[in-house]
Scaffold this active site. Structure first.
Site, PDB file in Angstrom:
ATOM      1  N   GLU A   1       0.824  -1.218   0.000  1.00  0.00           N
ATOM      2  CA  GLU A   1       0.000   0.000   0.000  1.00  0.00           C
ATOM      3  C   GLU A   1       0.858   1.269   0.000  1.00  0.00           C
ATOM      4  OE1 GLU A   1      -3.791  -1.576   2.579  1.00  0.00           O
ATOM      5  OE2 GLU A   1      -2.169  -0.559   3.631  1.00  0.00           O
ATOM      6  N   PRO A   2       1.566   1.533  -1.084  1.00  0.00           N
ATOM      7  CA  PRO A   2       2.372   2.752  -1.116  1.00  0.00           C
ATOM      8  C   PRO A   2       1.516   3.999  -1.227  1.00  0.00           C
ATOM      9  CG  PRO A   2       2.416   1.662  -3.260  1.00  0.00           C
ATOM     10  CD  PRO A   2       1.636   0.764  -2.342  1.00  0.00           C
ATOM     11  N   GLY A   3       1.862   5.023  -0.478  1.00  0.00           N
ATOM     12  CA  GLY A   3       1.196   6.316  -0.584  1.00  0.00           C
ATOM     13  C   GLY A   3       2.251   7.341  -0.969  1.00  0.00           C
ATOM     14  N   ARG A   4       3.039   7.727   0.054  1.00  0.00           N
ATOM     15  CA  ARG A   4       4.112   8.705  -0.137  1.00  0.00           C
ATOM     16  C   ARG A   4       5.016   8.366  -1.328  1.00  0.00           C
ATOM     17  NH1 ARG A   4       6.165  11.348   4.290  1.00  0.00           N
ATOM     18  NH2 ARG A   4       5.186   9.721   5.532  1.00  0.00           N
TER      19      ARG A   4
ATOM     20  N   TYR B   1       6.440  17.521  11.817  1.00  0.00           N
ATOM     21  CA  TYR B   1       7.447  16.452  11.937  1.00  0.00           C
ATOM     22  C   TYR B   1       8.878  16.957  11.775  1.00  0.00           C
ATOM     23  CZ  TYR B   1       3.371  13.800  10.060  1.00  0.00           C
ATOM     24  OH  TYR B   1       2.140  13.265   9.788  1.00  0.00           O
TER      25      TYR B   1
ATOM     26  N   CYS C   1      -0.173  33.380  11.614  1.00  0.00           N
ATOM     27  CA  CYS C   1       0.048  33.990  12.917  1.00  0.00           C
ATOM     28  C   CYS C   1       0.446  32.918  13.917  1.00  0.00           C
ATOM     29  CB  CYS C   1      -1.207  34.704  13.371  1.00  0.00           C
ATOM     30  SG  CYS C   1      -1.667  35.946  12.193  1.00  0.00           S
TER      31      CYS C   1
ATOM     32  N   TYR D   1       1.146  14.217   1.483  1.00  0.00           N
ATOM     33  CA  TYR D   1       0.776  14.799   2.776  1.00  0.00           C
ATOM     34  C   TYR D   1       1.015  16.322   2.813  1.00  0.00           C
ATOM     35  CZ  TYR D   1       0.875   9.840   3.761  1.00  0.00           C
ATOM     36  OH  TYR D   1       0.658   8.497   3.699  1.00  0.00           O
TER      37      TYR D   1
HETATM   38  C1  LIG Z   1      -0.588   5.721   5.750  1.00  0.00           C
HETATM   39  C2  LIG Z   1      -0.789   4.317   5.385  1.00  0.00           C
HETATM   40  C3  LIG Z   1      -0.236   3.819   4.214  1.00  0.00           C
HETATM   41  C4  LIG Z   1       0.677   4.621   3.310  1.00  0.00           C
HETATM   42  O1  LIG Z   1       1.831   5.006   3.965  1.00  0.00           O
HETATM   43  P1  LIG Z   1       2.993   5.768   3.138  1.00  0.00           P
HETATM   44  O2  LIG Z   1       4.019   6.074   4.166  1.00  0.00           O
HETATM   45  O3  LIG Z   1       2.365   7.002   2.578  1.00  0.00           O
HETATM   46  O4  LIG Z   1       3.443   4.844   2.077  1.00  0.00           O
HETATM   47  C5  LIG Z   1      -0.541   2.523   3.858  1.00  0.00           C
HETATM   48  N1  LIG Z   1      -1.350   1.758   4.627  1.00  0.00           N
HETATM   49  C6  LIG Z   1      -1.887   2.211   5.772  1.00  0.00           C
HETATM   50  C7  LIG Z   1      -2.773   1.340   6.566  1.00  0.00           C
HETATM   51  C8  LIG Z   1      -1.616   3.492   6.191  1.00  0.00           C
HETATM   52  O5  LIG Z   1      -2.137   3.933   7.351  1.00  0.00           O
END
Ligand SMILES: *Cc1c(COP(=O)(O)O)cnc(C)c1O
Length: 437
Positions: free
Chosen positions: A288-291, A331, A358, A387
């Protein structure tokens, strides 16, 4: 500066698109995605997260950057979509995403969100805990379709950037500890009582911005051993394992992530190895890649406003700040900054880049090096695609900036800037009599 950027006449171009032109046509602050770079990154996942022994699935974690156009891209690449709220699910629906390819996460999905998922035909729900499993069983008693269920477990591996630790950390708010076999079996049994629910397997996610590939290997080993334990104790088949996301990206030169091909192949090889060694019935693995999909293709462009010298700082004020990128404040995240209108000069200026909110802490960088600059120059921040927009706020009633794709000189608007009217659209004036003293 990133090697995908070009300099022409001292000025940065992103996918052959002038940053001056972007600023004049779209105004600043502005979120920009290099569309060819984004597609290239997605293709890397598609081409390398493959196995000849197991089904593989890439699930884009849309919380990193969720919008209609992004979901269209995800669909085009044949990825699945991870959503964590009714809002992200609604966005998936409106982008014509096949909802049977949606994975619904979250540690406290409301009844309304679960009902919405059931009614819309979400393919897979990742259950977080026993109470949720019971609610899901109750809510899903009269649908025709089967909903697939994964259970989130916590394998006791915590990874942050370059370190990971194996702990018996059993107090995470997410999932159920793999040490708590009884509760896990209770969830599986609960799901099995409902013929409209199909228990598929387990999900884990061990952190984010992880560079140490051994952390993922340790996660896979731990999960597979746990699955073997579970399979010795129940008849319920474990078909799917989802190892989550968290793959590290390059924000500055200090970050040296492994190539996506290496990350994908490491995970596939380790999973194949463990599944074979333990003789598991697992048929499918997911990530599950996001970043790591959106971060590096994204940029933010600001106009430099006033400049100020204090005894210890050279301030650059920009026309946005923590409202459009909260990561430095939240962060202490670092980025690479360039004066987009004087980019071929050496970075000789030590500056503090401050937003306009502000809040004394509203700094994009406390102390960073940039090229020589003047007021009205443009400031480009690299690797802001994850993000950033998705964590934007309206603090100080600043409008959330617009988002564009750039593609070989073309500018494609994908999200409009908020207007002042948008900012008060949900507000209402109250009757005079309530105001009387
Ligand atoms: C946030 C999250 C991701 C993605 O994480 P990245 O650091 O953006 O790759 C995948 N799975 C779950 C359950 C998450 O909470």
């Amino acid at each position: 500066m990133k090697d995908t950027l070009k300099i022409v006449n001292h000025e940065i171009y992103i996918s052959e698109t002038s940053t001056r032109k972007l600023a004049s046509e779209c105004s600043t602050p502005l979120y920009i995605y290099d569309l060819p770079a984004l597609k290239k990154r997605m293709a890397e996942f598609k081409d390398h997260f493959v196995s000849d022994k197991l089904n593989t699935r890439v699930i884009y974690a849309s919380k990193a950057f969720s919008c209609l156009a992004m979901n269209q891209l995800v669909k085009q690449f044949g990825f699945s979509l991870d959503v964590v709220s009714g809002g992200e699910l609604y966005t998936a629906l409106q982008s014509h995403f096949d909802l049977s390819n949606v994975y619904f996460h979250g540690n406290n999905k409301s009844d309304d969100e679960l009902k919405m998922a059931i009614e819309l035909g979400v393919g897979t729900i990742i259950v977080d805990n026993l109470m949720e499993a019971k609610r899901l069983v109750q809510l899903n008693n009269n649908t025709e379709r089967k909903i697939h269920v994964l259970l989130r477990v916590n394998p006791g591996i915590e990874a942050h950037t370059h370190k990971y630790i194996q702990t018996a950390f059993i107090d995470s708010k997410f999932g159920i500890s793999t040490l708590n076999i009884e509760e896990i079996k209770a969830v599986m049994d609960t799901i099995q009582t409902n013929p409209n629910l199909q228990f598929d397997g387990f999900h884990a996610h061990i952190g984010s911005q992880i560079f140490e590939l051994d952390a993922f290997k340790a996660e896979i080993e731990k999960i597979c051993q746990f699955v073997q334990d579970i399979q010795n104790q129940t008849q319920i088949n474990v078909h799917t394992l989802d190892f989550g996301g968290g793959f590290g990206v390059r924000y500055t030169d200090e970050d040296q992530p492994a190539a996506i091909s290496t990350v994908c192949q490491t995970i596939v090889n380790e999973a194949e190895k463990q599944i074979a060694a333990l003789d598991l019935a697992v048929k499918e693995i997911c990530i599950e890649p996001g970043r790591s999909i959106v971060a590096e293709a994204g940029y933010q462009l600001y106009t430099i406003g006033d400049l100020k010298q204090t005894p210890n700082r050279n301030y650059i004020f920009v026309d946005g700040g923590m409202t459009d990128n909260i990561r430095p404040v939240l962060y202490q995240a670092n980025y690479d900054f360039d004066i987009a209108t004087n980019a071929d000069a050496p970075k000789t200026q030590s500056v503090c880049i401050a937003g306009k909110c502000c809040e004394s802490g509203d700094l994009l960088a406390e102390n960073t090096l940039v090229q020589p600059y003047q007021t009205h120059d443009l400031l480009l921040v690299s690797s802001t695609g994850a993000y950033g927009y998705s964590m934007a706020s309206n603090y100080n009633k600043l409008a959330i900036p617009s988002v564009v794709f750039v593609d070989h000189g073309k500018i494609i608007p994908i999200i409009k800037r908020q207007t002042y009217q948008n900012l008060i659209a949900r507000e209402t004036l109250i009757d005079q009599e309530l105001l009387n003293l």
